[in-house]
Design an enzyme around this catalytic site. Structure first.
Site, PDB file in Angstrom:
ATOM      1  N   ASP A 476       0.880  -1.165   0.000  1.00 51.54           N
ATOM      2  CA  ASP A 476       0.000   0.000   0.000  1.00 51.54           C
ATOM      3  C   ASP A 476       0.920   1.218   0.000  1.00 51.54           C
ATOM      4  O   ASP A 476       1.490   1.579   1.029  1.00 51.54           O
ATOM      5  CB  ASP A 476      -0.886  -0.030   1.253  1.00 51.54           C
ATOM      6  CG  ASP A 476      -1.723   1.237   1.385  1.00 51.54           C
ATOM      7  OD1 ASP A 476      -1.636   2.108   0.485  1.00 51.54           O
ATOM      8  OD2 ASP A 476      -2.448   1.367   2.387  1.00 51.54           O
ATOM      9  N   VAL A 477       1.073   1.859  -1.162  1.00 50.74           N
ATOM     10  CA  VAL A 477       2.044   2.955  -1.261  1.00 50.74           C
ATOM     11  C   VAL A 477       1.642   4.177  -0.434  1.00 50.74           C
ATOM     12  O   VAL A 477       2.468   5.059  -0.213  1.00 50.74           O
ATOM     13  CB  VAL A 477       2.308   3.370  -2.731  1.00 50.74           C
ATOM     14  CG1 VAL A 477       3.157   2.336  -3.435  1.00 50.74           C
ATOM     15  CG2 VAL A 477       1.018   3.643  -3.477  1.00 50.74           C
ATOM     16  N   TYR A 569      -7.479  15.097  -9.293  1.00 52.49           N
ATOM     17  CA  TYR A 569      -6.423  14.247  -9.857  1.00 52.49           C
ATOM     18  C   TYR A 569      -5.220  15.094 -10.282  1.00 52.49           C
ATOM     19  O   TYR A 569      -4.068  14.770  -9.976  1.00 52.49           O
ATOM     20  CB  TYR A 569      -7.001  13.481 -11.047  1.00 52.49           C
ATOM     21  CG  TYR A 569      -6.018  12.543 -11.732  1.00 52.49           C
ATOM     22  CD1 TYR A 569      -5.354  11.557 -11.014  1.00 52.49           C
ATOM     23  CD2 TYR A 569      -5.783  12.642 -13.110  1.00 52.49           C
ATOM     24  CE1 TYR A 569      -4.471  10.692 -11.649  1.00 52.49           C
ATOM     25  CE2 TYR A 569      -4.906  11.779 -13.745  1.00 52.49           C
ATOM     26  CZ  TYR A 569      -4.250  10.806 -13.019  1.00 52.49           C
ATOM     27  OH  TYR A 569      -3.378   9.958 -13.637  1.00 52.49           O
ATOM     28  N   ALA A 599       1.847  10.592 -19.740  1.00 53.61           N
ATOM     29  CA  ALA A 599       1.133   9.792 -20.727  1.00 53.61           C
ATOM     30  C   ALA A 599      -0.312  10.245 -20.747  1.00 53.61           C
ATOM     31  O   ALA A 599      -0.801  10.816 -19.775  1.00 53.61           O
ATOM     32  CB  ALA A 599       1.223   8.322 -20.350  1.00 53.61           C
TER      33      ALA A 599
END
Ligand code: ZN
Length: 671
Positions: A476-477, A569, A599
Site C-alpha cells: 500500500d504505497v 487528480y 502519458a
C-alpha cells in the site's frame, strides 16, 4: 520412458536420462551443473548400421532437469583409442569429442568424457556428494577413504580433470576391475553398474557409508566469536556491500558493474561464520575443483556490523574489499607467471561474502547466478563444517585451484553472451498489477533488470511477477510502513535497488470549488505523498550503494493541462511533477536521475473499456478515432508508456525532464 521411444531414444539412453535426473534432484549429491553420468550403448547411424556410442552428460546441462539431448551420443571406439596416447591437449580432446558426436548440434560432451570412455562399465555415475567430500577433503583423505570403503572402491590421488585424470582412473580400475566405483581425492566419487539401477544404488550405498562414518565419533562445533550486543539488519548492510563490490565502467557515463546479492542465514551458516577460526577454514579452498568458477578461490570476510554504527562498518568493509582485490590480483600474478599460455585476469570481486552474526551473501550478475553462488557456498560450508568437526578440512593447493579457475573448459561453462543494458540492476515498479505498471516491469526485465512488482492487490502483483519472472509483493504505497517493508523485501531478495518506477495512481474527480476535502486529501495521499514515500525509500538505498540510480514518476497530462472537473487528480500530479524536479536538484550530486513520464489516453485501470465506449459515443466518434484523437492520429498503448520509462531509466545524462507519450497534444506540451 515411452515418450522418449518415438524420438529415437533407446532404452539404455532413456534409463540413463531417468537416473541422471534422480541424482541431479538431490542437492547433497549434485549441484548446478556439477556431476555427470554416461551409458555405453549402440545406436543406428544414417545408413542403418549399428554404432557403439557413449551417451555422456553434455556440458551446460543441469542433471536435475536433463533430457536425452543433454546426454549426447559420441562414437566410443575412437575415444577408447586415445588411451594409447601419452598426452593430449584440452583443445585436441574437445575437438575429437565433438568430431565424433552422432548429432553435430549436440552440446560439448562433459570435460570428464574420456574418464567415462576408458572405464569398460556400462553405466557410470559421478557426483560431488557432500559426505564423500567431507571425508576426502582432508590431508589423510585417501587413507580415510580406504578405511571406509575397503576393496569396494579404488582411491585415485588428486589430478585435475581431463586426459591425465582419465588415464589415472583407467589404471586404478584395471588394478582391481571388481570395484563398484572410484573415490577421487579432493574431488568426488564415481560408481559403476551393469544397469542404471545398479550404478544408482551403488552411488547411494557408497555415499551412505561416508555419511555414517561422519556421524561416528566426537563432533565439535566451532567456538563462536564475541559479537556486538545488537547487530545491524542484513537489509541495512546489503546495499553498502553491494556498492562496495560495484566497479565504475565509466564514471562520466554513470555506468557500473554491479552484482545481485542473495542472503543466507540458516543455523549451519551462522555457526560457520561465527566461528573463531573463520579466517583459516573459510580460506582453506574449495570443496570440489569446479566450484571455483562460481565462488572464486576464497570468500570476502567483513566484520560483524553493530546496529547504529553503519558508517564504521562501511569503512571497515571498504578496506576488506580493497584487500580482497589486492590479494586476488597477487594470486593471479603469482600463478599466471608460471602459466605457459598467459591468461587474462577475471574480475577481482568476491562471489561470496561472509558476515559474522548475519550469515552469508552469494553474488552474481543475475539473481540466478547469485543463488548458484549461495548454494555452492552453502555446500562448501556444510563440507568444511563436517570435515572440521571430526578432523581438519584441506582442499587442493592454490596452484591447482588457479589451474581450475583459469582452465578454458571450466570458463566455457559460464557462457559469454553479451549483457543487456540493465543487467545487474534491480528495479521496483509500483502499481505493477495494472496494465501500465506490468508493461513497465516487463520492459525493464526484458532489458536485463531484476524486477520487484508492487501492488495494493497482492494477487495481481504476484500474477504479473510470475509472468515475467520477478518478485511480486503486496504494497500500500499510501502507507510509509508498507513502502519501507516492500523496499526491505526488495533489498532482502536482490541486495539493493537501482531503478524505481513510481507508477501507482488513481483518478478522482469533482469541480474544485465544490469537491469535499476528503476526496482531495485521498487523492493527494496516493497521487503525491505515495510518490514521496517511494522516492524517499529509494534514495535511502541508492545513497547507501553510492552507485547512482534512476527515479521515474508517472505524472499525467493533468499536471500541465488541467481538464474540467479533474482538479482532484491534476493537483497532486502537478505537485508530483514539482517533486520529481526537487529530487533532480537535491540528488544530482549522488548520480541519481529523476524524471517523469506524461502519458495520456491509455486503456488501463484509469481509462477502462467502458469509459472509452461512453466517451467516444458522447463525442460521436468511433472508439478508434477517440483513442487516436491526437496530432499523430495513433492510439497510445501501455507498451509505449513502458518504453518511455525504459528510455529514461537508460538515460544517464538526463534529469529533471518530462517525456510525453500522448501521440501529440499541443495543449499538454511542456513549456
Ligand atoms: Zn567431477
Amino acid at each position: 520412458m515411452k515418450k522418449y521411444a518415438g524420438a529415437g531414444v533407446n532404452e539404455d539412453w532413456a534409463l540413463r536420462t531417468y537416473t541422471t535426473r534422480l541424482l541431479g534432484g538431490e542437492p547433497r549429491l549434485v549441484q548446478h551443473g556439477g556431476g555427470n553420468t554416461s551409458v555405453k550403448t549402440t545406436v543406428k547411424d544414417q545408413v542403418g548400421d549399428s554404432v557403439e556410442v557413449l551417451c555422456v552428460k553434455g556440458s551446460g546441462w543441469d542433471m536435475a532437469v536433463i533430457e536425452p539431448p543433454g546426454v549426447p551420443a559420441v562414437r566410443l571406439v575412437p575415444l577408447i583409442k586415445l588411451a594409447k596416447l601419452k598426452a593430449l591437449s584440452d583443445e585436441d580432446m574437445v575437438n575429437i569429442q565433438r568430431g565424433n558426436l552422432i548429432d553435430s548440434n549436440s552440446p560439448n560432451p562433459s570435460v570428464e568424457t574420456l574418464l567415462h570412455a576408458f572405464i569398460p562399465e556400462k553405466f557410470i555415475d559421478h557426483t560431488h556428494a557432500n559426505a564423500v567430500l567431507a571425508l576426502v577433503d582432508r590431508p589423510d583423505g585417501e587413507t580415510l577413504a580406504r578405511e571406509v570403503y575397503g576393496k569396494r572402491v579404488s582411491v585415485v590421488p588428486y589430478i585435475m580433470p581431463g586426459f591425465a585424470l582419465a588415464k589415472a582412473c583407467k589404471q586404478a580400475f584395471e588394478e582391481n576391475p571388481k570395484v563398484e566405483g572410484l573415490v577421487l581425492h579432493k574431488h568426488g566419487i564415481f560408481s559403476f553398474g551393469r544397469t542404471a539401477r545398479e550404478a544408482y544404488d551403488r552411488m547411494i550405498a557408497l555415499v551412505t557409508l561416508a555419511e555414517e562414518r561422519l556421524a561416528e565419533g566426537k563432533r565439535s562445533k566451532p567456538v563462536p566469536v564475541k559479537l556486538p550486543k545488537k547487530l545491524a539488519a542484513p537489509t541495512e548492510i546489503a546495499p553498502v556491500l553491494r556498492g562496495l563490490v560495484s566497479t565504475p565502467i565509466d564514471k562520466n557515463e554513470g555506468r557500473w558493474t554491479r552484482f545481485i546479492l542473495e542472503h543466507r542465514s540458516g543455523p549451519r551458516v551462522l555457526d560457520y561464520v561465527n566461528g573463531g577460526d573463520l579466517a583459516r577454514y573459510s580460506r582453506a579452498g574449495v570443496a570440489t575443483p569446479d566450484h571455483v568458477i562460481r565462488t572464486k578461490p576464497w570468500p570476502l570476510i567483513v566484520p560483524a556490523p553493530e546496529a547504529g554504527r553503519l558508517d564504521a562498518f562501511a569503512a571497515e568493509a571498504r578496506k576488506a574489499v580493497e584487500k580482497y582485490q589486492a590479494d586476488y590480483r597477487a594470486y593471479f600474478e603469482r600463478h599466471n607467471a608460471r602459466a605457459i599460455l598467459k591468461k587474462k585476469q577475471l574480475d577481482p570481486m568476491p562471489r561470496v561474502i561472509l558476515v559474522p552474526g548475519l550469515g552469508m551473501f552469494g553474488l552474481g550478475a543475475t539473481a540466478k547466478d547469485a543463488r548458484i553462488a549461495a548454494d555452492i557456498a552453502e555446500t562448501c560450508i556444510s563440507v568444511v563444517s563436517d570435515a572440521e568437526s571430526t578432523g581438519r578440512f584441506e582442499s587442493i593447493s592454490e596452484a591447482e585451484i588457479f589451474d581450475m579457475e583459469y582452465w578454458s573448459l571450466e570458463q566455457a561453462k559460464l557462457g559469454k553472451s553479451a549483457e543487456k543494458p540493465l543487467a545487474r540492476q534491480v528495479a521496483v515498479v509500483t502499481g505493477a498489477g495494472g496494465v501500465i505498471g506490468a508493461a513497465i516491469a516487463s520492459a525493464l526485465k526484458r532489458e536485463g533488470a531484476e524486477v520487484v512488482l508492487l501492488d495494493l492487490n497482492a494477487d495481481a502483483a504476484r500474477a504479473a511477477a510470475k509472468k515475467i519472472g520477478g518478485l511480486g509483493l503486496e504494497c500500500d504505497v499510501t502507507s510509509r510502513a508498507s513502502v519501507d517493508k516492500a523496499f526491505d523485501a526488495a533489498v532482502g531478495t536482490y541486495g539493493g535497488v537501482d531503478i524505481v518506477a513510481s507508477n501507482a495512481g488513481a483518478a478522482w474527480q469533482g469541480r474544485i470549488g465544490e469537491v469535499d476535502d476528503a476526496t482531495l486529501r485521498k487523492s493527494f495521499e496516493l497521487n503525491f505523498f505515495a510518490h514521496q514515500s517511494v522516492a524517499q525509500a529509494a534514495v535511502r538505498v541508492m545513497r547507501a550503494q553510492a552507485t547512482g540510480g534512476a527515479l521515474l514518476f508517472n505524472v499525467s497530462k493533468q499536471a500541465v493541462n488541467p481538464g474540467p472537473n479533474f482538479g482532484p487528480y491534476g493537483l497532486p500530479k502537478a505537485a508530483t511533477l514539482a517533486l520529481m524536479r526537487q529530487y533532480a536538484v537535491d540528488y544530482g550530486q549522488d548520480g541519481i536521475t529523476s524524471n517523469a513520464v506524461n502519458a495520456d489516453r491509455i486503456r488501463s485501470g484509469l481509462l477502462t473499456d467502458e469509459m472509452v465506449k461512453s466517451r467516444s459515443k458522447a463525442r460521436g466518434l468511433s472508439e478508434r478515432d477517440y483513442m487516436a484523437g491526437n496530432l499523430l492520429g495513433r492510439e497510445v498503448r501501455a507498451e509505449d508508456v513502458a518504453e518511455a520509462f525504459l528510455s529514461l531509466a537508460l538515460a544517464r545524462k538526463t534529469t529533471g525532464a518530462v517525456l510525453t507519450v500522448d501521440g501529440g497534444n499541443i495543449a499538454a506540451a511542456m513549456r
